[in-house]
Enzyme design. Structure first.
Site, PDB file in Angstrom:
ATOM      1  CB  CYS A  82      -0.997  -0.029   1.158  1.00 28.89           C
ATOM      2  SG  CYS A  82      -2.342   1.178   0.979  1.00 28.89           S
ATOM      3  CG  HIS A 200      -4.109  -3.592   2.023  1.00 30.14           C
ATOM      4  ND1 HIS A 200      -3.242  -3.287   3.051  1.00 30.14           N
ATOM      5  CD2 HIS A 200      -4.659  -2.415   1.628  1.00 30.14           C
ATOM      6  CE1 HIS A 200      -3.258  -1.982   3.277  1.00 30.14           C
ATOM      7  NE2 HIS A 200      -4.116  -1.424   2.420  1.00 30.14           N
ATOM      8  CD  GLU A 202      -2.284  -6.572   4.290  1.00 28.95           C
ATOM      9  OE1 GLU A 202      -2.490  -5.420   4.713  1.00 28.95           O
ATOM     10  OE2 GLU A 202      -1.728  -6.815   3.191  1.00 28.95           O
TER      11      GLU A 202
END
Length: 220
Positions: A82, A200, A202
């Site tokens: 990011c 992102h 994750e």
């Protein structure tokens, strides 16, 4: 033996989700900003949430730019996520009114400016498909998959084209993957052992887990 990964603890976002996601794909993970630990790791993850300038200032507080630059110079793996991608570019214009040219300096690993997306609705929040660069390590087997984005600013120029135009490209060109929110923007970029994603991983479910697994395999 699994890769040892440090997630940089510079107060730049919710790092716990990155730690958990990396652990799930088999990495040994340490959350720290300790210089020796950062330099000894197989991989360094640089997360970032918030404004470009604020993230840069927090990173400078722990001398993160020095650690990142030394790892890059030594061919050691770094993954920005990011705003962790954004700060690897030359400059960002988010909340940079005090700067003389309206931009705040980044780390300058790649040319380009991080600018507001010219879309009717920002932030760009949600799932978008990513067009993978040929021979991408991160996105191997993931071309066209959807990843989770939350951002209002992005790099909208092609860093490879800029390097070629300036005559400053040395070695292999960056591998640039793209997404769109009214305009095309850099969704991921890789060059040598330097990797970064605007989205992102994750928070991107199975596709994000596979991307992190690709990265961990590459640095083992």
């Amino acid at each position: 033996m699994s890769a040892h990964v440090v997630v940089l603890d510079a107060g730049t976002g919710n790092v716990r989700s990155a730690v958990r996601a990396l652990q799930r794909v088999g990495a040994q993970v340490q959350l720290t900003a300790d210089y020796d630990a950062v330099m000894a790791a197989d991989g360094l993850v640089v997360p970032g949430v918030g404004a470009f300038r604020a993230v840069m200032e927090k990173m400078q507080h722990v001398r993160a730019e020095r650690m990142i630059e030394r790892r890059i110079a030594g061919g050691q793996a770094v993954l920005g996520i990011c705003v962790g991608l954004q700060v690897l570019f030359e400059r960002g214009t988010e909340r940079s009114e005090a700067a003389a040219d309206g931009a705040w300096p980044g780390l300058g690993q790649w040319p380009g400016s991080v600018d507001l997306l010219p879309a009717a609705v920002v932030p760009h929040m949600g799932w978008s498909p990513v067009q993978a660069a040929p021979d991408s390590v991160l996105l191997d087997g993931l071309d066209g998959e959807r990843f989770y984005f939350v951002h209002s600013y992005a790099v909208q120029s092609d860093p490879t084209a800029q390097l070629e135009a300036e005559g400053t490209l040395s070695g292999a060109a960056p591998k640039v993957s793209w997404a769109e929110h009214k305009v095309r923007f850099v969704a991921a970029i890789e060059q040598g052992q330097l990797y970064a994603t605007q989205f992102h991983p994750e928070k991107s479910g199975d596709a994000g887990a596979e991307l992190l697994r690709n990265w961990v395999r590459a640095i083992e």
